[in-house]
Design an enzyme around this catalytic site. Sequence first.
Site, PDB file in Angstrom:
ATOM      1  N   LYS A 148      -5.635 -12.560 -16.575  1.00 43.39           N
ATOM      2  CA  LYS A 148      -5.098 -13.656 -15.751  1.00 43.39           C
ATOM      3  C   LYS A 148      -6.094 -14.803 -15.565  1.00 43.39           C
ATOM      4  CE  LYS A 148      -1.823 -10.770 -13.290  1.00 43.39           C
ATOM      5  NZ  LYS A 148      -1.265 -10.321 -12.017  1.00 43.39           N
ATOM      6  N   ASP A 199       2.778 -14.548  -8.666  1.00 45.15           N
ATOM      7  CA  ASP A 199       2.521 -13.269  -7.983  1.00 45.15           C
ATOM      8  C   ASP A 199       2.645 -13.398  -6.469  1.00 45.15           C
ATOM      9  OD1 ASP A 199       2.053 -11.706 -10.216  1.00 45.15           O
ATOM     10  OD2 ASP A 199      -0.108 -12.084 -10.221  1.00 45.15           O
ATOM     11  N   ALA A 205      -5.784  -9.903  -8.964  1.00 41.86           N
ATOM     12  CA  ALA A 205      -4.601  -9.614  -8.154  1.00 41.86           C
ATOM     13  C   ALA A 205      -4.753 -10.212  -6.754  1.00 41.86           C
ATOM     14  CB  ALA A 205      -4.385  -8.109  -8.073  1.00 41.86           C
TER      15      ALA A 205
HETATM   16  P1  ATR Z   1      -7.127  -7.134 -10.833  1.00 49.03           P
HETATM   17  O1  ATR Z   1      -6.521  -8.222 -11.652  1.00 49.03           O
HETATM   18  O2  ATR Z   1      -6.356  -5.844 -10.749  1.00 49.03           O
HETATM   19  O3  ATR Z   1      -7.507  -7.626  -9.477  1.00 49.03           O
HETATM   20  P2  ATR Z   1      -9.893  -7.172 -11.466  1.00 49.03           P
HETATM   21  O4  ATR Z   1      -9.956  -8.662 -11.468  1.00 49.03           O
HETATM   22  O5  ATR Z   1     -10.679  -6.391 -12.469  1.00 49.03           O
HETATM   23  O6  ATR Z   1      -8.423  -6.700 -11.651  1.00 49.03           O
HETATM   24  O7  ATR Z   1     -10.261  -6.691  -9.990  1.00 49.03           O
HETATM   25  C1  ATR Z   1     -10.234  -5.340  -9.631  1.00 49.03           C
HETATM   26  C2  ATR Z   1     -10.515  -5.242  -8.136  1.00 49.03           C
HETATM   27  O8  ATR Z   1     -10.591  -3.876  -7.763  1.00 49.03           O
HETATM   28  C3  ATR Z   1     -11.852  -5.848  -7.748  1.00 49.03           C
HETATM   29  O9  ATR Z   1     -11.763  -6.308  -6.420  1.00 49.03           O
HETATM   30  C4  ATR Z   1     -12.769  -4.633  -7.866  1.00 49.03           C
HETATM   31  O10 ATR Z   1     -13.976  -4.730  -7.141  1.00 49.03           O
HETATM   32  P3  ATR Z   1     -15.264  -5.445  -7.837  1.00 49.03           P
HETATM   33  O11 ATR Z   1     -15.017  -6.929  -7.707  1.00 49.03           O
HETATM   34  O12 ATR Z   1     -16.410  -4.952  -7.044  1.00 49.03           O
HETATM   35  O13 ATR Z   1     -15.278  -4.971  -9.272  1.00 49.03           O
HETATM   36  C5  ATR Z   1     -11.897  -3.594  -7.247  1.00 49.03           C
HETATM   37  N1  ATR Z   1     -12.275  -2.225  -7.646  1.00 49.03           N
HETATM   38  C6  ATR Z   1     -12.118  -1.649  -8.849  1.00 49.03           C
HETATM   39  N2  ATR Z   1     -12.544  -0.365  -8.839  1.00 49.03           N
HETATM   40  C7  ATR Z   1     -12.988  -0.121  -7.571  1.00 49.03           C
HETATM   41  C8  ATR Z   1     -13.543   1.007  -6.908  1.00 49.03           C
HETATM   42  N3  ATR Z   1     -13.742   2.162  -7.557  1.00 49.03           N
HETATM   43  N4  ATR Z   1     -13.871   0.872  -5.599  1.00 49.03           N
HETATM   44  C9  ATR Z   1     -13.681  -0.284  -4.949  1.00 49.03           C
HETATM   45  N5  ATR Z   1     -13.155  -1.407  -5.502  1.00 49.03           N
HETATM   46  C10 ATR Z   1     -12.811  -1.315  -6.811  1.00 49.03           C
END
Ligand code: ATR
Length: 280
Positions: free
Chosen positions: A66, A102, A131
Amino acid sequence: MSKHYAVFGHPVAHSLSPLIHLAFGRQTGIAVDYHAIDVASGQFAQTLLDFAERGGAGANVTLPLKQAAFALCDDVTERARRAGAVNTLVRNGETWHGDNTDGVGLVRDLTERHGLDLRARRTLLIGAGGAARGVAPALLDAGIGDLYIVNRTPERADALADALDAPGRVHSRYLTDLATLGEFDLIVNATSAARDGALPILPRSLVGRRCAAVDLSYGEAAIPFLAWARAAGCHDTVDGLGMLVEQAAESFARWHGTRPETDGIYTQLRQRDAVLVTAD
Ligand code: ATR
């Protein structure tokens, strides 16, 4: 040349978008050619160009593309600019126009399908990735109260709070400080944490009276957070299936000039989701 539509993502094989758009096409009498295209980030720009040359007139963009889609657009709507992320592409001559449906999809699902009044709700947004960026502006526009953003990587929460440009109303905080933040009326899980089986630890003290908990994902990925929310006493729990259908309807309207009715396909997918979730 006939017009093609697609959803780009990685992985994307399990996307429900083709099914939803075909259902909208049947319902509105519009012949819809819509496929899922799996593409890694590095190949996205070229694949999108090839798609346009084959008659690609519009596309949805999902994980993890995105923000890349935003960068590839020549112009974007105000809501996509505020999100810094694009989920809907519209071919405009030789260029791509980007939108983000969204947030409006989420707000429509919460207010119209689930009958929630979002106004003045003190809101906690967990996550600051694509997201979270997609939905935060629309939540603010829907009239929520103060918005607190927490994220595993605090710098991304800060960056999102800055981008929303609503000082005094939007606050970024550390995940480790959750126990000190008081009660919320709306808690939105916008992390992909459940996909790694690792939901952040959330104290019960976050849950106010008649609090609504929303997970932007659906199916198995939404189970851990919504199970926590029910156990912690949230009044309403909502997954992202309705948002998925509503954002698709908004995209469909951008491409075909007519907004389909969404309840039929929502009910159909909800039944299917229940089967999938209980299947194993
Ligand atoms: P999306 O489009 O689903 O938001 P993304 O841009 O990769 O995908 O973002 C994933 C989100 O989930 C982020 O806020 C990520 O935190 P980071 O910015 O620290 O990476 C969060 N996230 C993913 N795995 C996580 C975990 N195990 N614990 C806490 N937050 C997590």
